[in-house]
Design a protein around this motif. Structure first.
Motif, short mmCIF file in Angstrom:
data_model
loop_
_atom_site.label_atom_id
_atom_site.label_comp_id
_atom_site.label_asym_id
_atom_site.label_seq_id
_atom_site.Cartn_x
_atom_site.Cartn_y
_atom_site.Cartn_z
N ARG A 144 -7.08 7.31 1.75
CA ARG A 144 -6.51 7.09 0.58
C ARG A 144 -7.43 7.68 -0.71
NH1 ARG A 144 -7.75 0.51 0.93
NH2 ARG A 144 -9.79 0.69 0.47
N ASP A 188 -6.88 -4.53 1.00
CA ASP A 188 -7.68 -4.01 1.91
C ASP A 188 -7.81 -4.78 3.18
OD1 ASP A 188 -9.15 -1.91 2.54
OD2 ASP A 188 -11.02 -2.36 1.40
N LEU A 189 -6.90 -5.72 3.49
CA LEU A 189 -6.88 -6.61 4.29
C LEU A 189 -6.53 -5.99 5.69
CD1 LEU A 189 -5.13 -9.56 2.59
CD2 LEU A 189 -7.58 -9.21 2.70
N VAL A 190 -6.87 -6.31 6.68
CA VAL A 190 -6.67 -5.87 8.16
C VAL A 190 -6.92 -7.15 9.23
CG1 VAL A 190 -9.01 -4.78 8.68
CG2 VAL A 190 -7.02 -3.95 9.88
N ALA A 214 -1.98 -4.65 11.04
CA ALA A 214 -2.43 -4.60 12.07
C ALA A 214 -3.63 -3.52 12.04
CB ALA A 214 -1.62 -4.35 13.29
N PRO A 215 -4.62 -3.74 12.88
CA PRO A 215 -5.85 -2.83 12.84
C PRO A 215 -5.42 -1.22 13.21
CG PRO A 215 -6.47 -4.60 14.40
CD PRO A 215 -4.92 -4.89 13.94
N TRP A 235 -5.84 5.63 6.58
CA TRP A 235 -5.78 5.44 5.13
C TRP A 235 -6.77 4.67 4.47
CZ3 TRP A 235 -3.34 8.29 1.37
CH2 TRP A 235 -2.93 7.62 0.26
N ARG A 236 -6.87 3.53 5.15
CA ARG A 236 -7.73 2.42 4.59
C ARG A 236 -9.29 2.91 4.68
NH1 ARG A 236 -10.25 -1.97 7.33
NH2 ARG A 236 -10.46 -3.77 6.04
N LEU A 286 -3.80 4.32 17.60
CA LEU A 286 -5.07 4.80 17.36
C LEU A 286 -5.88 5.00 18.59
CD1 LEU A 286 -7.35 5.25 14.98
CD2 LEU A 286 -7.54 2.80 15.03
N GLU A 325 -10.35 -8.12 10.55
CA GLU A 325 -11.61 -8.50 9.77
C GLU A 325 -11.28 -9.47 8.82
OE1 GLU A 325 -12.75 -4.74 7.58
OE2 GLU A 325 -12.62 -3.44 9.33
N PRO A 370 -7.57 1.62 -4.23
CA PRO A 370 -7.68 0.29 -4.81
C PRO A 370 -8.56 0.08 -6.06
CG PRO A 370 -7.96 -0.23 -2.64
CD PRO A 370 -8.09 1.12 -2.85
N SER A 409 0.14 7.08 4.11
CA SER A 409 -0.49 6.00 4.34
C SER A 409 0.11 5.18 5.68
CB SER A 409 -0.08 4.78 3.07
OG SER A 409 1.21 4.98 2.81
N THR A 414 0.82 -1.03 -0.05
CA THR A 414 -0.03 -0.04 0.06
C THR A 414 0.94 1.33 -0.15
OG1 THR A 414 -1.67 -0.99 1.05
CG2 THR A 414 -1.63 1.24 1.33
N ARG A 419 -2.32 4.06 8.99
CA ARG A 419 -2.85 3.03 7.98
C ARG A 419 -4.32 2.90 8.23
NH1 ARG A 419 0.54 -0.33 12.00
NH2 ARG A 419 -0.84 -1.21 13.52
N ALA A 420 -4.77 2.97 9.40
CA ALA A 420 -6.42 2.80 9.77
C ALA A 420 -6.93 3.94 8.95
CB ALA A 420 -6.65 2.89 11.10
N ARG A 430 3.23 4.21 16.43
CA ARG A 430 1.75 4.60 15.97
C ARG A 430 0.61 4.36 16.76
NH1 ARG A 430 -2.63 1.35 15.02
NH2 ARG A 430 -4.01 2.19 13.25
#
Lengths: 319, 160
Positions: free
Chosen positions: B86, A228-230, A318-319, B81-82, B133, A233, A206, B75, A34, B78-79, B131
């Motif tokens: 993004r 888009d994996l975490v 990781a989340p 971004w997802r 959250l 989930e 994506p 990015s 990513t 990361r949380a 990092r």
């Protein structure tokens, strides 16, 4: 026979038959999956080894690596280099969307009888010729890839393959291709081996262009986008054979870094009637996914065996 | 650049005084480390029942350009971004800004935010650092609450 030798060796190097007896695995390890922006590169390790992702056996040949850009057009690898245990290459990610990078090989092998003796098509029986060859030698990456990985990219040979063992190979009962089967051959059995080994890297948002199934062979049809994996989930991945959901396939997911654990900790899942698996990730990390299937729908001849293998490297943050 | 930060800071300080708007307060802790870089921070809301996230603030190295622009490391959040970072173009008006030094910063909730329950997310990622959250379930309007980060973030509050 002499004229056959070069072709023969090419065939030896080219073959990528997944030998289930061997635990050697072909793998691609991207530095990132990513990225933000369109001014990034991914650098990739490519190797064949038992443990993921520890390069300690043979480098994967990079000549067969294909890059598919987010719009479906071909891209290119850069800075390819081969070390003793691994190869490396880079891809410049200069377009937004999801890129597919990996190998796709299709080979035909088989056997027949001639005057009561057993002959092999495309592949020598027994140990690799040429003894303990280094990388590039006939006993090297090409041949080992064949003996090895569920995927055996590497296999393309790509013009390296010095043939010191030509005589040795030629003495075996081997022909290079189906076209070389002599008249008078009996008990002809052909099998086709199709392998893919790839990963996905996404710049920005994506997209699905490189994920669209073609309807041919064993295919990965992820319902959860692979970039888009975490870890917290579950992911849903579907597998297709010739465009139809493939039920009852065993899918193996192996997390990297075994040497920091006591066991491989692989996940073994079986596709349902809808061809789907649901993966509950035990840990964040890089996973090697492999699934194989076989049937009698080979394209080389009616009823020919078809062996299919699909491998993907997945990053689970990781989340 | 400096004047921009000052202006933003000025605006942020004034905001709570207006008392009519719900305000998020984010604390960037002072860290005793050998190599310190100000963290990238994203603040966003997700509707509690699911739905499109809404980014309230993104603090990154706005000035850095060239081969490795400041956007390259967005990015790393990361949380965020997802969840939607993004798909945003940076810089984003009224949302993005420069990285902040350790301290307390206030971000008023948008006035057009629909009433309801949300998850407030604050994510920080620091070069050569960690990092983190922090999430806080909140009610809009007139909600309150607080949560605390362990390393990269300090107190996060919602107050009127």
């Amino acid at each position: 026979m002499k004229s056959l030798a070069p072709r023969l060796l090419a065939a030896v190097a080219l073959l990528a038959i997944p030998a289930t007896a061997s635990a050697h695995r072909a793998w691609l390890l991207p530095s990132v999956t990513t990225v933000s922006g369109t001014n990034n590169w991914v650098t990739v390790d490519a190797a064949i080894s038992n443990d993921l992702f520890d390069p300690d056996h043979f480098p994967m040949q990079t000549g067969g690596i294909k890059v598919t850009r987010p719009d479906g057009t071909p891209g290119e690898i850069q800075n390819a280099a081969q070390g003793r245990y691994r190869s490396t290459f880079d891809v410049q990610l200069d377009k937004e969307g999801t890129w597919k990078i990996g190998t796709s090989t299709s080979t035909v092998g088989g056997s027949f009888k001639l005057n009561g003796e057993d002959w092999t098509i495309g592949r020598r029986r027994g140990p690799p010729s040429g003894g303990p060859g280094g990388p590039g030698g006939p006993g090297g990456p090409g041949g080992q890839a064949g003996a090895g990985g569920a995927a055996g990219p590497g296999a393309r040979g790509e013009g390296q393959t010095p043939p010191p063992a030509a005589a040795n190979a030629a003495q075996a009962h081997v022909v290079a291709t189906v076209a070389d089967i002599p008249a008078g051959a009996t008990d002809i059995k052909l099998s086709e081996t199709i392998s893919r080994n790839e990963f996905f890297v996404t710049a920005g948002v994506p997209n699905d262009t490189v994920l669209r199934p073609t309807g041919k062979g064993l295919e990965f049809d992820p319902q959860t986008h692979p970039d888009d994996l975490v870890a917290d989930e579950p992911a849903r991945f579907r597998f297709l054979v010739d465009g139809k959901p493939a039920a009852g396939l065993r899918v193996t997911l192996v997390p990297g870094g075994k040497r920091f654990r006591d066991s491989e900790s692989a996940l073994d899942l079986t596709t349902g009637a809808d061809g789907m698996i649901e993966v509950k990730w035990p840990l964040p990390g890089i996973y090697w996914l492999n699934v194989t299937a076989s049937d009698a729908n080979g394209s080389v001849a009616k009823g020919a065996e078809r062996r299919m293998s699909y491998t993907a490297t997945l990053e689970v943050p990781a989340p | 650049m400096r004047s921009t930060s000052l202006l933003l800071l000025g605006g942020a300080i004034v905001a709570p005084a207006s008392a009519s708007a719900d305000t998020v307060t984010v604390t960037i802790p002072r860290l005793n480390v050998a190599e310190y870089h100000r963290p990238y921070v994203a603040v966003w809301l997700e509707p509690a029942g699911g739905g499109a996230p809404r980014t309230l603030a993104v603090w990154y190295d706005v000035k850095k350009g060239g081969n490795e622009p400041g956007t390259k490391w967005l990015s790393d959040l990361r949380a965020w971004w997802r969840k939607g970072g993004r798909s945003m173009a940076m810089p984003a008006d009224g949302i993005s800004g420069a990285t902040r030094a350790p301290g307390q910063y206030s971000i008023p909730l948008p006035r057009d935010l629909r009433a309801g329950n949300y998850i407030l997310n604050v994510e920080a990622a620091r070069e050569t650092g960690g990092r983190e959250l922090v999430t806080l379930p909140i009610t809009v309007p007139n909600g309150s609450g607080k949560a605390t980060g362990r390393n990269e973030l300090g107190l996060v509050t919602l107050s009127r």
